[in-house]
Write a protein that holds these residues in place. Structure first.
Motif: not given
Length: 413
Positions: A40-63
């Motif tokens: 499986s190939r899944i698009w994700r994105m790491k980002f930092r929340q306002a409190n400084g902790s890291e979180n991840v968004l999932t955008f869905g599968p490729y292709p």
């Protein structure tokens, strides 16, 4: 200095093979393609929340989600972060709202509305309402989320009722649907009452009145009733005669218990709770109704008492004596007499109103009060009770004598 990441290419994404462990192919700006051991190939994105902790968004599968799609979603997320909006919380709130909207079907909201209304309705109204919804509306739009309903969905349900020839019911259910949408708006479940816009989607109803004979047709009616070629039972014939003499509403007659009748005094007083206006939830009229019995009406009641006086009701149901006869009993009797479409239970009231005013010369106010119509104001109501009762007694006796004179003329002919 931040690490510079070379952007991914479409070919890299397409040719990414599974390994023993999951791995990531980074595109920069927190975006990466996660490749799992199962392929499986899944698009994700790491980002930092306002409190400084890291979180991840999932955008869905490729292709299914292309590299370009994933980059557009990353750009949308970064714009939200710059605006102070946590994209993960927004995503969760959106999912939760979608789930709530899917759960809030038209049937679910309609049943909530119904449950709130039931305490203010009579048992008959409550039963009829839920039966109509379950038969005509829920099968068509009940499972659809109320927030997603379109005009065409509701129109199709209403026109299906209309097409079977039940135009009046279609218009009534249209009004009911409007109330349900209004309730949903007040609960914050939808933003628009679709039915309010539907002014011309159903065929226009012609104004109609209850079928009723007039004074000139009364002799023929009395003749048919006397000959009894329809072979009606005696209680049914007495019921029709009483409707003619006292012209109460059909339900007020057939649901009358013997406890309301005082044969010794010749009195019949209907408690306000049984009257139409007494059943109103807002400002009910708490005035008991004096039927004002004539000698002829008293005679009929004594005759009836010899037949049904041992039970609860004047007109007990033949199958269950603990219940009164149905509303249809008198309609069927009139039909058997040949008056289908020409006379109804309510027609006796119209006949009395017009004939008593035109032939006996009584004022409209006196007849209107005997019909238990609502006075215009409380002062008028008090005046009616104080001044009209004696006049109503005279009027009811004059009306009974008039009917006797018409019947006598019929017999002579």
């Amino acid at each position: 200095m931040p690490k510079i990441i070379a952007p991914l290419t479409e070919m890299q994404a397409r040719k990414a093979k599974p390994h023993d462990k999951a791995y990531r192919l980074f595109d920069g700006g927190g975006l990466y393609l996660e490749v799992t051991p199962k392929g499986s190939r899944i698009w994700r994105m790491k980002f930092r929340q306002a409190n400084g902790s890291e979180n991840v968004l999932t955008f869905g599968p490729y292709p299914e989600i292309t590299l370009q799609n994933a980059r557009e979603k990353r750009l949308e997320a970064r714009r939200l972060i710059l605006q102070g909006v946590d994209p993960a919380k927004l995503r969760d709130a959106t999912k939760r709202r979608a789930a709530e909207e899917a759960a809030n079907t038209f049937e679910k909201i309609a049943r909530e509305w119904y449950a709130n209304k039931v305490p203010t309705w009579s048992e008959r109204t409550s039963k009829n309402m839920i039966q109509r919804l379950e038969a005509d509306i829920f099968p068509q739009i009940g499972k659809l989320p109320i927030a997603e309903l379109k005009h065409r969905d509701v129109i199709a349900a209403l026109r299906k009722i209309e097409q079977r020839g039940a135009a009046e019911i279609a218009h009534r259910m249209k009004a009911v649907c409007a109330q349900i949408f209004s309730y949903a708006i007040q609960c914050g479940l939808t933003d628009r009452n679709l039915v309010v816009d539907m002014k011309d989607v159903l065929k226009t109803r012609r104004a109609s009145h209850f079928a009723a004979i007039d004074a000139d047709e009364l002799p023929a009616f009395l003749g048919v009733l006397e000959r009894n070629e329809a072979r009606m039972f005696q209680p049914t014939r007495i019921a029709l005669r009483l409707m003619l003499l006292v012209f109460v509403r059909t339900s007020e007659l057939i649901e009358t218990p013997w406890s309301e009748i005082n044969l010794e005094k010749g009195e019949w007083i209907i408690p306000w709770q049984r009257m139409k206006r007494g059943k109103l939830t807002v400002n009910p009229d708490m005035t008991d109704h004096h039927v004002c019995l004539s000698r002829q009406a008293c005679h009929l009641l004594r005759e009836l008492h010899a037949i049904t006086g041992g039970g609860t009701y004047l007109f007990p149901n033949q199958r269950d004596h603990h219940k009164p006869i149905s509303n249809n009993t008198l309609l069927v009797a009139l039909e058997r007499m040949g008056y289908k479409g020409r006379m109804t239970g309510h027609g006796f009231r119209a006949l009395a109103m017009s004939t008593i005013k035109e032939r006996l010369g009584y004022r409209h106010e006196v007849v209107d009060r005997q019909l238990a119509h609502a006075p215009k104001d409380k002062v008028a109501s008090a005046y009616d009770r104080a001044q009209f009762l004696a006049e109503r007694h005279r009027m009811m006796q004059d009306w009974a004598d008039y009917i006797d004179s018409v019947a006598a003329d019929v017999q002579q002919k």
